[in-house]
Scaffold this motif. Sequence first.
Motif, PDB file in Angstrom:
ATOM      1  N   LEU A  35      23.547 -14.018  41.311  1.00  0.00           N
ATOM      2  CA  LEU A  35      22.881 -13.859  42.603  1.00  0.00           C
ATOM      3  C   LEU A  35      23.837 -13.450  43.714  1.00  0.00           C
ATOM      4  N   TYR A  36      25.119 -13.436  43.429  1.00  0.00           N
ATOM      5  CA  TYR A  36      26.123 -13.160  44.444  1.00  0.00           C
ATOM      6  C   TYR A  36      25.965 -11.748  44.985  1.00  0.00           C
ATOM      7  N   GLY A  37      26.136 -11.628  46.291  1.00  0.00           N
ATOM      8  CA  GLY A  37      26.058 -10.318  46.939  1.00  0.00           C
ATOM      9  C   GLY A  37      24.690  -9.990  47.478  1.00  0.00           C
ATOM     10  N   THR A  38      23.751 -10.915  47.308  1.00  0.00           N
ATOM     11  CA  THR A  38      22.431 -10.746  47.909  1.00  0.00           C
ATOM     12  C   THR A  38      22.220 -11.859  48.928  1.00  0.00           C
ATOM     13  N   CYS A  39      21.513 -11.533  49.987  1.00  0.00           N
ATOM     14  CA  CYS A  39      21.254 -12.497  51.057  1.00  0.00           C
ATOM     15  C   CYS A  39      20.403 -13.645  50.509  1.00  0.00           C
ATOM     16  N   ARG A  40      20.827 -14.859  50.768  1.00  0.00           N
ATOM     17  CA  ARG A  40      20.073 -16.015  50.267  1.00  0.00           C
ATOM     18  C   ARG A  40      18.782 -16.239  51.049  1.00  0.00           C
ATOM     19  N   ARG A  41      18.626 -15.551  52.186  1.00  0.00           N
ATOM     20  CA  ARG A  41      17.394 -15.694  52.980  1.00  0.00           C
ATOM     21  C   ARG A  41      16.376 -14.606  52.650  1.00  0.00           C
ATOM     22  N   CYS A  42      16.806 -13.332  52.674  1.00  0.00           N
ATOM     23  CA  CYS A  42      15.851 -12.233  52.503  1.00  0.00           C
ATOM     24  C   CYS A  42      16.025 -11.457  51.201  1.00  0.00           C
ATOM     25  N   GLY A  43      17.135 -11.672  50.489  1.00  0.00           N
ATOM     26  CA  GLY A  43      17.331 -11.026  49.196  1.00  0.00           C
ATOM     27  C   GLY A  43      17.938  -9.635  49.234  1.00  0.00           C
ATOM     28  N   THR A  44      18.209  -9.074  50.408  1.00  0.00           N
ATOM     29  CA  THR A  44      18.813  -7.743  50.469  1.00  0.00           C
ATOM     30  C   THR A  44      20.272  -7.812  50.040  1.00  0.00           C
ATOM     31  N   PHE A  45      20.798  -6.659  49.658  1.00  0.00           N
ATOM     32  CA  PHE A  45      22.198  -6.597  49.262  1.00  0.00           C
ATOM     33  C   PHE A  45      23.100  -6.723  50.480  1.00  0.00           C
ATOM     34  N   ILE A  46      24.184  -7.458  50.330  1.00  0.00           N
ATOM     35  CA  ILE A  46      25.181  -7.616  51.388  1.00  0.00           C
ATOM     36  C   ILE A  46      26.236  -6.534  51.154  1.00  0.00           C
ATOM     37  N   PRO A  47      26.565  -5.754  52.180  1.00  0.00           N
ATOM     38  CA  PRO A  47      27.542  -4.678  52.006  1.00  0.00           C
ATOM     39  C   PRO A  47      28.888  -5.206  51.499  1.00  0.00           C
ATOM     40  N   LEU A  48      29.532  -4.399  50.650  1.00  0.00           N
ATOM     41  CA  LEU A  48      30.801  -4.785  50.051  1.00  0.00           C
ATOM     42  C   LEU A  48      31.848  -5.097  51.105  1.00  0.00           C
ATOM     43  N   ASP A  49      31.917  -4.318  52.172  1.00  0.00           N
ATOM     44  CA  ASP A  49      32.931  -4.576  53.203  1.00  0.00           C
ATOM     45  C   ASP A  49      32.739  -5.943  53.841  1.00  0.00           C
ATOM     46  N   GLN A  50      31.494  -6.373  53.992  1.00  0.00           N
ATOM     47  CA  GLN A  50      31.223  -7.713  54.538  1.00  0.00           C
ATOM     48  C   GLN A  50      31.659  -8.785  53.549  1.00  0.00           C
ATOM     49  N   LEU A  51      31.409  -8.571  52.262  1.00  0.00           N
ATOM     50  CA  LEU A  51      31.819  -9.539  51.249  1.00  0.00           C
ATOM     51  C   LEU A  51      33.340  -9.633  51.163  1.00  0.00           C
ATOM     52  N   LEU A  52      34.017  -8.515  51.352  1.00  0.00           N
ATOM     53  CA  LEU A  52      35.479  -8.537  51.322  1.00  0.00           C
ATOM     54  C   LEU A  52      36.049  -9.284  52.525  1.00  0.00           C
ATOM     55  N   ARG A  53      35.392  -9.165  53.683  1.00  0.00           N
ATOM     56  CA  ARG A  53      35.855  -9.872  54.888  1.00  0.00           C
ATOM     57  C   ARG A  53      35.586 -11.369  54.781  1.00  0.00           C
ATOM     58  N   ALA A  54      34.409 -11.712  54.325  1.00  0.00           N
ATOM     59  CA  ALA A  54      34.000 -13.121  54.261  1.00  0.00           C
ATOM     60  C   ALA A  54      33.196 -13.340  52.973  1.00  0.00           C
ATOM     61  N   PRO A  55      33.886 -13.493  51.841  1.00  0.00           N
ATOM     62  CA  PRO A  55      33.179 -13.571  50.561  1.00  0.00           C
ATOM     63  C   PRO A  55      32.294 -14.803  50.398  1.00  0.00           C
ATOM     64  N   HIS A  56      32.487 -15.801  51.244  1.00  0.00           N
ATOM     65  CA  HIS A  56      31.699 -17.027  51.125  1.00  0.00           C
ATOM     66  C   HIS A  56      30.412 -16.983  51.948  1.00  0.00           C
ATOM     67  N   ILE A  57      30.270 -16.012  52.826  1.00  0.00           N
ATOM     68  CA  ILE A  57      29.055 -15.884  53.632  1.00  0.00           C
ATOM     69  C   ILE A  57      27.997 -15.182  52.792  1.00  0.00           C
ATOM     70  N   GLN A  58      26.914 -15.845  52.506  1.00  0.00           N
ATOM     71  CA  GLN A  58      25.891 -15.314  51.612  1.00  0.00           C
ATOM     72  C   GLN A  58      24.594 -14.988  52.333  1.00  0.00           C
ATOM     73  N   GLU A  59      24.744 -14.447  53.542  1.00  0.00           N
ATOM     74  CA  GLU A  59      23.593 -13.967  54.310  1.00  0.00           C
ATOM     75  C   GLU A  59      23.936 -12.601  54.855  1.00  0.00           C
ATOM     76  N   CYS A  60      22.947 -11.722  54.918  1.00  0.00           N
ATOM     77  CA  CYS A  60      23.176 -10.414  55.515  1.00  0.00           C
ATOM     78  C   CYS A  60      23.349 -10.598  57.027  1.00  0.00           C
ATOM     79  N   ALA A  61      23.871  -9.589  57.673  1.00  0.00           N
ATOM     80  CA  ALA A  61      24.131  -9.675  59.112  1.00  0.00           C
ATOM     81  C   ALA A  61      22.844  -9.919  59.893  1.00  0.00           C
ATOM     82  N   THR A  62      21.744  -9.301  59.477  1.00  0.00           N
ATOM     83  CA  THR A  62      20.467  -9.467  60.176  1.00  0.00           C
ATOM     84  C   THR A  62      20.001 -10.917  60.146  1.00  0.00           C
TER      85      THR A  62
END
Length: 121
Positions: free
Chosen positions: A83-110
Amino acid sequence: MADIRSVNTLMQDYQRHVAQLERLRALLQERLGAAEAEFDRLGERLLANEPTTSRRALVERARRARVTVVKMRAAIVRMDRGLYGTCRRCGTFIPLDQLLRAPHIQECATCRNAHVDRVAV
């Protein structure tokens, strides 16, 4: 019927994806180790009752370090479950650059911004 080139392209995409996940797992594990060490260090300082530091500030730093450790561990569990890399709230994919900056944040920016807006109101 799919042609060989499309299958080859899919395999290359899959291999890139696996390599990115391995890179992110290593980053998570490295940062988890650092966060656990920070939490332990702060805990030792709290137990030692250091007189030079504001206890309230030290407790807050320890709390934030603990939250980071919990988020890192949860991200690794999400990775293990696929499930990693998808927003735990809405299910959209989290951009790779965001995951590289903060790999523990599992929500999209929105969703993260919407949550901050709800809390601020």
